[in-house]
Design an enzyme around this catalytic site. Structure first.
Site, short mmCIF file in Angstrom:
data_model
loop_
_atom_site.label_atom_id
_atom_site.label_comp_id
_atom_site.label_asym_id
_atom_site.label_seq_id
_atom_site.Cartn_x
_atom_site.Cartn_y
_atom_site.Cartn_z
N ASN A 9 0.86 -1.19 0.00
CA ASN A 9 0.00 0.00 0.00
C ASN A 9 0.90 1.24 0.00
O ASN A 9 1.51 1.56 1.01
CB ASN A 9 -0.89 -0.03 1.26
CG ASN A 9 -1.68 1.26 1.43
OD1 ASN A 9 -1.82 2.06 0.50
ND2 ASN A 9 -2.21 1.46 2.63
N TRP A 10 0.95 1.91 -1.14
CA TRP A 10 1.86 3.06 -1.25
C TRP A 10 1.29 4.33 -0.63
O TRP A 10 1.97 5.34 -0.56
CB TRP A 10 2.19 3.32 -2.73
CG TRP A 10 2.91 2.19 -3.40
CD1 TRP A 10 3.29 0.99 -2.86
CD2 TRP A 10 3.36 2.16 -4.77
NE1 TRP A 10 3.93 0.22 -3.79
CE2 TRP A 10 3.99 0.91 -4.97
CE3 TRP A 10 3.29 3.05 -5.84
CZ2 TRP A 10 4.55 0.54 -6.20
CZ3 TRP A 10 3.83 2.69 -7.07
CH2 TRP A 10 4.45 1.45 -7.24
N LYS A 11 0.05 4.29 -0.22
CA LYS A 11 -0.61 5.46 0.39
C LYS A 11 -0.47 6.67 -0.53
O LYS A 11 -0.44 6.52 -1.74
CB LYS A 11 -0.06 5.73 1.78
CG LYS A 11 0.01 4.48 2.66
CD LYS A 11 0.20 4.79 4.09
CE LYS A 11 0.46 3.51 4.86
NZ LYS A 11 0.25 3.63 6.28
N HIS A 95 -9.52 0.77 5.44
CA HIS A 95 -8.19 1.04 6.00
C HIS A 95 -8.34 2.03 7.16
O HIS A 95 -9.15 2.95 7.11
CB HIS A 95 -7.27 1.62 4.91
CG HIS A 95 -5.84 1.67 5.36
ND1 HIS A 95 -5.35 2.69 6.15
CD2 HIS A 95 -4.79 0.83 5.15
CE1 HIS A 95 -4.07 2.46 6.40
NE2 HIS A 95 -3.71 1.35 5.81
N GLU A 97 -6.68 4.51 8.10
CA GLU A 97 -6.53 5.94 7.78
C GLU A 97 -7.82 6.50 7.19
O GLU A 97 -8.14 7.67 7.37
CB GLU A 97 -5.33 6.13 6.84
CG GLU A 97 -4.02 5.98 7.61
CD GLU A 97 -2.84 5.50 6.78
OE1 GLU A 97 -2.87 5.62 5.55
OE2 GLU A 97 -1.88 4.98 7.39
N GLU A 167 -5.17 -5.28 10.75
CA GLU A 167 -4.21 -4.18 10.88
C GLU A 167 -4.45 -3.44 12.20
O GLU A 167 -5.26 -2.50 12.25
CB GLU A 167 -4.38 -3.20 9.72
CG GLU A 167 -4.03 -3.77 8.37
CD GLU A 167 -3.43 -2.70 7.48
OE1 GLU A 167 -2.27 -2.87 7.07
OE2 GLU A 167 -4.08 -1.68 7.22
N GLY A 173 2.41 2.20 10.66
CA GLY A 173 3.32 3.34 10.48
C GLY A 173 4.06 3.74 11.75
O GLY A 173 4.64 4.82 11.82
N SER A 213 3.55 -2.19 10.26
CA SER A 213 5.00 -2.14 10.44
C SER A 213 5.70 -3.44 10.05
O SER A 213 6.68 -3.86 10.69
CB SER A 213 5.36 -1.74 11.88
OG SER A 213 4.91 -0.42 12.13
N GLY A 234 2.93 -1.17 4.25
CA GLY A 234 2.90 0.24 3.90
C GLY A 234 4.30 0.74 3.60
O GLY A 234 4.84 0.54 2.50
N GLY A 235 4.93 1.37 4.60
CA GLY A 235 6.23 2.02 4.42
C GLY A 235 7.27 1.18 3.70
O GLY A 235 7.95 1.66 2.78
C1 PEP Z 1 -0.71 0.12 5.95
O1 PEP Z 1 -0.77 1.28 5.60
O2 PEP Z 1 -1.62 -0.66 5.62
C2 PEP Z 1 0.43 -0.32 6.75
C3 PEP Z 1 0.40 -1.53 7.26
O3 PEP Z 1 1.46 0.57 6.91
P1 PEP Z 1 2.91 0.26 7.57
O4 PEP Z 1 3.41 -1.01 6.97
O5 PEP Z 1 3.75 1.44 7.19
O6 PEP Z 1 2.70 0.13 9.04
#
Ligand code: PEP
Length: 251
Positions: A9-11, A95, A97, A167, A173, A213, A234-235
């Site tokens: 997920n590049w957000k 999600h 966010e 999640e 994040g 994470s 994500g990151g």
């Molecule tokens: C996400 O945005 O779904 C996520 C899991 O982010 P991260 O891996 O950065 O925690």
């Protein structure tokens, strides 16, 4: 055993040229067949170019959101049909966010799941508790409620297109991933909820992936849990080397 799914997920990151650069680097690394289904989830603006670039590869494409409404006078929104035409197979729904920054309720998320399915998409339905909810001992209730409301009335056929992503909000994040046994515990809760809402066979065949994470160092222990069928990253998906290392962590 479900096929492992690793989704990035590049957000709200990556311009079109930056997206293509990352895709080229990943394609280079993923030349030989791999054990996982790999899904890239770039921002809307990169979807079409990404799809063109991924043509002929095994990498799938997903979107980060969709409108709960069909086409028409809905300024600023993107429909499932548009996502399909841009080359998407998957779409993220629920999600954290979206839930926190855009106040998406469980009822709206249910609408989005229905719309995504009716338009031919495979939703990745995200559920998870906040840090305060975990500290208050409410994790299982929160997850069960998100599942019950979100999936309300979906048929078995619709359910076969759904992936659940656990999640925990406190892990997204933050660099503070759930311990493998914490992830396993909640994945079991999710599977048993699916068994009671549907049946054990459906529960067993539904992919339940973990997000929060995930990185090259912790991916192997998370992915080795028996009820963890993949990762939503994500990151660490913004860099070809780290995303590839996570894909490679599958045993
Ligand atoms: C996400 O945005 O779904 C996520 C899991 O982010 P991260 O891996 O950065 O925690």
């Amino acid at each position: 055993m479900n096929k492992i799914l690793i989704a990035g997920n590049w957000k709200m990151n990556k311009t079109v040229p930056e997206s293509l650069e990352l895709i080229h680097a990943l394609k280079e690394k993923l030349r030989s067949p791999c054990a996982a289904e790999v899904v890239l989830i770039p921002p809307f603006t990169s979807l079409h170019s990404a799809a063109e670039d991924l043509r002929g590869s095994d990498i799938q494409l997903g979107a980060q959101n969709l409108s709960h409404l069909g086409s028409g006078a809905v300024t600023g929104e993107v429909s499932g049909t548009m996502l399909i035409s841009a080359g998407c197979k998957y779409v993220l729904v629920g999600h954290s966010e979206r839930r926190t920054l855009f106040h998406e309720s469980d009822a709206l998320i249910h609408q989005k799941l229905k719309t995504a399915l009716s338009e031919g998409l495979h939703p990745i339905f995200c559920v998870g508790e906040s840090g305060e909810e975990r500290d208050a001992g409410k994790t299982k209730d929160i997850i069960n409620n998100q599942l019950t409301v979100g999936l309300n009335g979906l048929t078995l056929m619709e359910m076969r297109k759904i992936t659940i992503a656990y999640e925990p909000v406190w892990a997204i994040g933050t660099g503070k991933n759930a311990k493998p046994e914490q992830a396993q515990e909640i994945h079991e809760v999710i599977r048993s909820r699916l068994a009671s809402l549907y049946d054990p066979e459906l529960a067993q065949g539904t992919r339940i992936i973990y997000g929060g994470s995930v990185n090259p160092e912790n991916s192997s222990s998370l992915l080795s849990q028996s009820d963890v069928d993949g990762a939503l990253v994500g990151g660490a998906s913004l860099d070809a080397d780290s995303f590839y290392a996570i894909i490679n962590a599958i045993k």
